[in-house]
Enzyme design. Structure first.
Site, PDB file in Angstrom:
ATOM      1  CE1 TYR A 118      -8.714  -9.555   0.669  1.00 33.89           C
ATOM      2  CE2 TYR A 118      -8.078  -7.245   1.431  1.00 33.89           C
ATOM      3  CZ  TYR A 118      -8.465  -8.374   0.322  1.00 33.89           C
ATOM      4  OH  TYR A 118      -8.476  -7.620  -0.629  1.00 33.89           O
ATOM      5  CE1 TYR A 136     -14.276  11.988  -1.707  1.00 26.73           C
ATOM      6  CE2 TYR A 136     -12.195  13.369  -0.596  1.00 26.73           C
ATOM      7  CZ  TYR A 136     -13.440  13.443  -1.541  1.00 26.73           C
ATOM      8  OH  TYR A 136     -13.510  14.422  -2.143  1.00 26.73           O
ATOM      9  CG  HIS A 172      -1.946  -0.921   1.161  1.00 30.30           C
ATOM     10  ND1 HIS A 172      -3.198  -1.023   1.808  1.00 30.30           N
ATOM     11  CD2 HIS A 172      -1.987  -2.085   0.217  1.00 30.30           C
ATOM     12  CE1 HIS A 172      -3.946  -2.048   1.509  1.00 30.30           C
ATOM     13  NE2 HIS A 172      -3.472  -2.761   0.734  1.00 30.30           N
TER      14      HIS A 172
END
Ligand SMILES: [Ca+2]
Length: 401
Positions: free
Chosen positions: A294, A283, A180
């Protein structure tokens, strides 16, 4: 094995197969014709790369392509160059390495090229290890002990060398871990530089105003911070931040119809998002998401928090988006004004038809490869990079009916 443990094992397998890189794909056919809603399209392989990640055209029509292990190459006249020298040293592991490349709008005058990459910290901790976060369902790398972060450098392309290379931006803080980084670089029409910065698989930093992880960043191309940034001069806030609450954005482009930045970002398990980041807005990641963790633990959906900006569009199931363009060419007349997004787990190139800031419809072009990046060639062809150790540069052109 009990039914319950089999279900758990299956869930773990599904989670890991969605996360982990699939077995290396063989290159697809060198040339084929695929059917699309706009008629048959040629898909032709131009060149192959080791883990290609980003590409950008120089004004003279040569194409710059990055390879994640740390190489920048030039594709021109059907030939692939040796690596350009002078590229910064990168921390190559899993999602980290040499990432995006962007060309200065004033390249003809200044020769400047921008690279994003993962870099190791100068000071390394003695005994650090990646820490498992159960929300990732065990997806971590216990042998990874390199403190690192994303960075952007620029240099002057002089023949086959990058000179006067200077780091203009860094992710802060640096962390252990292989994922990431985000990494896309986008020039705005006003000459400012947007950098998409991932959350480094650490979740909460996306909501921490003092750092730039999990943010869209806006800087001047020399690395200084514009005075009109939303958090400029605010105590305790990173001044380079444009918008916050992003997870792992791997695609960004300016919509020529509005002049505004559009991005997409990988959701967790499902819930990939398309956002049109406005200055100072949040956001939502990791407070809300239209996907789940997950490990199966739920995350509240976006509509539960109307104070956090909802995505303009989202995908459930996930497509794993990477790379974004707005098509402005005339070679594909039907595609003018459409957005194209590379799909990795979905092994497709997505074509979105738009109405203002809304997605009207979506077509998934059957290229059957994990698409990592997409650009428009000067002649209006669409070029796509497939992901992996045998990544391909593909050229899409209209085929005879
Ligand atoms: Ca969101």
């Amino acid at each position: 094995m009990t039914l319950l443990s089999r279900t758990a094992a299956l869930a773990a397998l599904l989670a890991s197969s969605a996360l982990a890189a699939p077995p290396p794909p063989s290159p697809g056919p060198a040339k084929e014709v695929i059917r699309t809603q706009s008629g048959p399209v040629n898909v032709e392989r131009l060149a192959m790369f080791e883990h290609p990640w980003g590409m950008a055209f120089l004004p003279d029509g040569r194409l710059l392509v990055t390879e994640k292990p740390g190489r920048l190459r030039i594709y021109a006249s059907g030939k692939l160059s040796e690596p350009v020298t002078g590229v910064p040293k990168v921390a190559y592991r899993e999602q980290g390495g040499l990432l995006d490349v962007e060309v200065d709008p004033q390249f003809a005058a200044n020769g400047l090229v921008y690279l994003s990459y993962a870099e190791a910290a100068e000071q390394q901790p003695a005994d650090a290890r990646d820490t498992p976060d159960p929300r990732f369902g065990g997806y971590f790398d216990k042998d990874d002990n390199v403190l690192k972060g994303g960075a952007v450098a620029r240099g002057r392309l002089d023949g086959m060398a990058l000179r006067d290379v200077k780091v203009i931006w860094r992710q802060t803080p640096k962390t252990i871990g292989r994922g990431h980084f985000g990494g896309r670089i986008v020039f705005a029409p006003d000459g400012k530089l947007f950098i998409l910065s991932g959350d480094r698989m650490r979740f909460d930093p996306a909501q921490d105003p003092s750092g730039n992880l999990g943010k869209v960043v806006r800087i001047n191309p020399d690395g200084s911070v514009p005075a009109d940034n939303p958090f400029s001069g605010k105590t305790g806030s990173a001044a380079d931040v444009w918008s916050s609450g992003h997870r792992n954005p791997l695609g960004g482009a300016i919509n020529p119809a509005s002049g505004r930045l559009w991005i997409h970002e990988m959701g967790p398990k499902q819930g990939d998002e398309l956002n049109i980041p406005e200055p100072g807005k949040n956001y939502g990641w990791p407070v809300v998401s239209n996907g789940d963790n997950y490990d199966g633990s739920p995350i509240p959906d976006h509509p539960t928090r109307p104070d956090l900006a909802a995505p303009a569009f989202y995908w459930h199931p996930a497509i794993s988006p990477s790379g974004l363009i707005f098509y402005t060419g005339s070679l594909f007349k039907d595609w003018n004004g459409n957005a194209f997004i590379g799909g990795m787990s979905s092994e497709t190139l997505l074509r979105l038809t738009l109405k203002g800031d809304k997605v009207e419809a979506e077509e998934r072009l059957g290229v059957q490869r994990r698409i990592r990046d997409v650009v428009q060639a000067p002649d209006g062809a669409v070029l796509a990079l497939s992901d992996g150790p045998k990544g391909e540069l593909l050229r899409l052109t209209p085929a005879a009916r």
